[in-house]
Every structure is written in structure tokens, then in C-alpha cells.
Design an enzyme around this catalytic site. Structure first.
Site, mmCIF file in Angstrom:
data_model
loop_
_atom_site.group_PDB
_atom_site.id
_atom_site.type_symbol
_atom_site.label_atom_id
_atom_site.label_comp_id
_atom_site.label_asym_id
_atom_site.label_seq_id
_atom_site.Cartn_x
_atom_site.Cartn_y
_atom_site.Cartn_z
ATOM 1 N N SER A 349 0.777 -1.180 0.008
ATOM 2 C CA SER A 349 -0.011 -0.080 0.065
ATOM 3 C C SER A 349 0.833 1.101 -0.035
ATOM 4 C CB SER A 349 -0.983 0.039 1.380
ATOM 5 O OG SER A 349 -1.834 1.090 1.042
ATOM 6 N N GLU A 350 0.364 2.116 -0.969
ATOM 7 C CA GLU A 350 1.532 3.235 -1.127
ATOM 8 C C GLU A 350 1.805 4.238 0.114
ATOM 9 O OE1 GLU A 350 -1.785 4.627 -4.107
ATOM 10 O OE2 GLU A 350 -1.115 2.880 -3.447
ATOM 11 N N ASN A 351 0.783 4.002 0.870
ATOM 12 C CA ASN A 351 1.052 4.982 2.126
ATOM 13 C C ASN A 351 1.871 4.475 3.186
ATOM 14 O OD1 ASN A 351 -1.150 3.012 2.262
ATOM 15 N ND2 ASN A 351 -1.446 4.068 4.448
#
Length: 524
Positions: A349-351
Site C-alpha cells: 500500500s503506497e502509504n
């Protein structure tokens, strides 16, 4: 000369039930610097913020948002015309939505508007400026200034509105119909080793507002799970960095191995008093809850869900055991439910998660563990967490084997458009441009319904909407068919049809030209 020995000691305090572990001590006690970093109140800590400042605000959605400091600044109505830099623009009066409501922000530099209808409306009416920046580029522009780098080249945004500067920064008063007041920024481009790159400038911050889990009294900081996101990079960037910490501990109480942000970057510390917020509380299904009684509404939703399930069931076959995979928000998040037997993948997840797990139970719910869609999730055994800069290094560098995204339109050459409809809808770019920036190393799979709600085709000869990426998509899965894209030749081939679907129906609902494979497989 000061001789230092590193020890781990437990020290009793005046409180009978509180013991503090000191992770380092010296044989000869060094004097504690007299510079005070811990401030009594957020109102005092923000007193030097002035009109026209560039304010960097950490957080992703409402996770890790420095609401204590933002609320303190909102009480200073004399501070106006701020340029706020953040991944998101807040929600309602939470996050930076608070400063948008008080009209203290004149310009936003962000990657995603999402559900902030107030900000979207203000932008489309010409009441506020907005510079949309791909998420990975945004964090890298912040990191670059912190590291003393004025410019850098990136593949993200090449041959799109980012390079061409075609997204207006501000409309004239009255909005879209009255024309553009401030046009977008065109970018210089260059071909390097056969790939196109755009030149991006660093972003310099005057003030950074950061929320942390723990900070010691000299400014060493520890973040918790996905609450790190943009915070480390922003704290390193600004001329004045103010941290609101949930816990403030004595010097030496933090394990040096666990510090995310060294004290040199932190100027002021206050206690965080604003509660944590969750944008979307998403829980695992409860098997004890009976299904709702069928109605015309639920029947319609069930039909739509069946389409989505069919698409995601087929898309899951694109994944191999051990793949590292990034899933876009929305429909792509359903794909893991249909992984073939014996196939396990690592979801990124890019966060800031590698090893993302399913939705939590009520007992597992944690405001600091969310996915890119701001939904609550869990972490699998073996998971790791990191900041946004690290996350997008993985993505741009091609370390993900597969990326699965939704789209508004896809062209027969593999162009994808999925972030805005000019003058009407501004969702924001988010991480999508970065996710499709290295298609030679990361296979890009699009999952989408074959037609828009009005019945118009979404598979186009050429995309009519602003591009997210040019010639980046390798495979397209709809509820009707599966297409393989030859990005080099700019052609696509129909290779599979859904059960019960005939080729003539697909042709009638498709604007793009396509070839048909000699042997057409069927999928359920």
C-alpha cells in the site's frame, strides 16, 4: 574527551508504577542543551507562523494528521494566504479542511482531493489555487529540498498533463466557465536510456506540522505504523518544524534503533490533544450478522457487485505466488478474495505497508493502520511499514511485479485515464501516475466495467480524458472480455470472452480497434 558507553537501564520515577528504560548513558554526564524544544501549548508553538508561509502538513487522509497544531493555527485569523502542502486536503473540518473552512489557505499543493467536496467546489469556482502533483513526485520534491537537491528527473507524469502543464492551477472568479487565471506549470522533459523523464523542482517549506507517536524532550521522534507517511520527509524539509506528540518522554528513553526522525530536524514539541480520526472504518464481515432482505435497491447493487466480482475473479489469475502487488483503491481491493489455490502474494500500500492484511475485526481496529483508500486494515506476519518516500522508491524502481488499477478510460495503445474530468470532477492523481511509471518492470492490469454509467464505451481509440500514463497498460479485464495490449505497437487483442458473451456485443460496446486471438478462451 567525553567517553560514552551505551547501556540499557531501568530507572524508577516518582510515580510508583512508572519505570523508564534509558537506552544510553555516558560515563561522564554531558550537559543538557539549554535550548527548549518542549512548549506548553500549541497556540504558543504556532505563534511564528505568518501570512504567505508555505505550510507542510503531514498525514495521509486523516491518519497521522496534526490536528492539534492545525486547530491552533485556525484560531489565528490574522494568518492568511497560506500555501498548504499535503497529500490530502482534509475532510470537512478535519485536517486541512479546518483551514480551508476559515479561508486561510490560498493554494493547495497535493496529490489527492478525494472526498473533500468543499475544496473541489472552491477550486472549480476559482476560489482557491491547486497544484496537483503525483503522490510519489510530491514526496520526492519534499525530500529533494531536505537533501539540498534543487531538481530531479522522474518518469512519473511523462507525456501527461503533468508534463504539458494542462491542469489549471486557478480558474478565474466564477469558475471553469470563465476561463483560467493561473495556468499549470509546463515541465522540461528529456529522454534517458530510451525512456522519457520530466524535470521536477524541489518544494521548500517554511513550517512543518507533524503528528508523532513519541518524541523525547530533545526532538527524537518515533511514528506508529502508517501514521508516518509524509511526516518524516516534511519534518526534514521545513525551516521550522513543530511536532505534536502523543507521548513526550525524557532524553534517552527512546531506543536509538527505533528513531525515525533524528532530533536535528525538530524545533518545537507540544503534546497532541486532538483525538485520532478514522476516515473509513472498514471491518471484516461478521458471520453472525444475517444478510439484508432483498429490495429493488439491493438487487441492483447485487447485480453491480456480481459484475465486479467477475472482473476481479479473472484478474486474480494474473498473480503468481510470491508476487509483490499494489492494488488501486475501489474495485482492485476485491482481487485478493479470488486468488487461486496455492497462490499467496505480498500486498503493498503506497502509504507505507508491505504485507497488508484483510480488514480488521472490531477488536483489531487501529486508527494508525490504513490502506491507500483510507480504510482500516491489518498487517500480516512478516509485514513492514515505512514512510511514503520509501514506498514510492519501491514503486518507481519497478520492485512491484504487478499493479492493478481501475480506470475511467483506456486506449487501444495502453494509455490510461483515471483521475479527473476537466471542469466537473477532480479526484486527484494520488499514486496512480507513479504506479504506471515503470511498465517494463511492473505489469499494469486495468479492471473496469466495459461501459460508463451512461452506456458510453470506456475502451477508446484515444483517451478523451487527461492521461494518467501513456502506453503503460498490459492487460484489461472487464465483465465482458479480456484484452492483451502490445504497448510497443499500440495495438490490443481480445483473448477471452466472459461466459454468455458474444464477440458482436463486445464490438458494439467498444470504441477501440482490436484484433481477435485465433483461440478465444472463456472465463466465468
Amino acid at each position: 574527551m567525553l567517553r560514552t558507553r551505551f547501556l540499557s537501564l531501568r530507572v524508577k520515577t516518582a510515580h510508583p508504577n512508572l519505570t523508564i528504560r534509558l537506552y544510553s548513558t555516558s560515563l561522564d554526564e554531558s550537559p543538557i542543551p539549554k535550548v527548549k524544544k518542549v512548549w506548553d501549548s500549541a497556540d504558543e508553538a504556532v505563534k511564528d507562523v505568518k501570512s504567505g508561509d508555505i505550510l507542510l502538513s503531514g498525514g495521509f487522509g486523516l491518519c497521522g494528521t496534526p490536528d492539534t497544531l492545525i486547530q491552533a493555527l485556525s484560531r489565528r485569523k490574522d494568518v492568511q494566504k497560506l500555501t498548504a502542502v499535503s497529500n490530502n486536503a482534509g475532510v470537512g473540518n478535519l485536517g486541512l479542511g479546518c483551514l480551508l473552512s476559515t479561508r486561510q489557505i490560498d493554494k493547495m499543493i497535493s496529490s489527492y482531493i478525494g472526498g473533500n467536496k468543499q475544496f473541489e467546489s472552491m477550486y472549480l469556482k476559482g476560489e482557491v489555487s491547486m497544484e496537483l502533483v503525483p503522490q510519489g513526485t510530491l514526496v520526492e520534491r519534499l525530500r529533494a529540498h531536505a537533501a539540498g537537491i534543487p531538481f530531479f528527473y522522474t518518469p512519473t507524469g511523462a507525456s501527461t498533463a503533468i508534463e504539458h502543464g494542462s491542469i489549471p492551477i486557478r480558474y478565474n472568479p466564477g469558475g471553469f466557465e470563465h476561463g483560467v487565471m493561473i495556468p499549470g506549470n509546463k515541465k522540461e522533459s528529456r529522454e534517458i536510456n530510451g525512456r522519457k523523464f520530466v524535470l521536477e523542482p524541489a518544494i521548500k517549506g517554511d513550517v512543518a506540522f507533524i503528528r508523532a507517536w513519541k518524541a523525547d524532550e530533545i526532538g527524537n521522534v518515533v511514528f506508529r505504523y502508517t501514521a508516518n507517511n509524509f511526516s518524516t520527509v516534511m519534518a526534514k524539509n521545513a525551516a521550522l518544524t513543530i511536532v505534536e506528540a502523543e507521548e513526550i518522554v525524557p532524553r534517552g528513553a527512546l531506543n536509538p534503533n527505533e528513531i525515525h526522525l533524528p532530533s536535528v530536524y525538530v524545533d518545537r514539541i507540544v503534546r497532541a490533544t486532538a483525538p485520532k480520526q478514522i476516515e473509513f472504518t472498514t471491518l471484516a464481515p461478521d458471520s453472525s450478522t444475517p444478510p439484508p432482505s432483498p429490495t429493488s435497491t439491493t438487487i441492483g447493487k447485487a447485480s453491480s457487485l456480481e459484475k465486479r466480482n467477475r472482473i476481479c475473479r479473472r484478474a486474480a489469475k494474473e498473480l503468481c505466488d510470491g508476487d509483490h502487488v499494489n492494488l488501486g483503491i475501489g474495485m482492485p481491493t476485491l482481487v485478493p478474495e479470488y486468488l487461486p489455490e496455492g497462490v499467496s502474494v505480498w500486498l503493498q500500500s503506497e502509504n507505507g505497508i508491505l504485507g497488508m492484511g484483510p480488514y480488521p475485526t472490531k477488536q483489531q481496529l487501529d486508527a494508525d493502520i490504513i490502506n491507500a483508500g483510507k480504510e482500516t486494515v491489518t498487517l500480516l506476519p512478516g509485514a513492514s511499514v515505512f514512510d511514503s518516500s520509501e514506498s514510492f522508491a519501491m514503486i518507481r524502481g519497478g520492485h512491484m511485479q504487478v499493479c492493478i488499477l481501475g480506470a475511467m478510460q483506456v486506449s487501444q495503445a495502453g494509455d490510461i485515464a483515471n483521475f479527473m474530468i476537466p471542469g466537473k470532477l477532480v479526484k486527484g492523481i494520488g499514486g496512480a501516475m507513479d504506479l504506471v511509471s515503470n511498465p517494463d518492470k511492473t505489469k499494469v492490469v486495468v479492471v473496469m466495467e466495459h461501459c460508463a454509467k451512461d452506456g458510453s464505451p470506456k475502451l477508446m481509440k484515444e483517451c478523451a480524458l487527461p492521461l494518467t500514463g501513456a502506453r503503460t497498460v498490459s492487460k484489461i479485464v472487464t465483465e465482458l472480455a479480456v484484452f492483451e495490449v502490445d504497448r510497443a505497437q499500440g495495438e490490443m487483442t481480445l483473448i477471452e470472452l466472459a461466459e454468455g458473451v458474444e464477440l458482436e456485443e463486445v464490438r458494439a460496446k467498444t470504441d477501440a480497434d482490436f484484433k481477435v486471438a485465433d483461440v478465444i478462451e472463456r472465463f466465468a
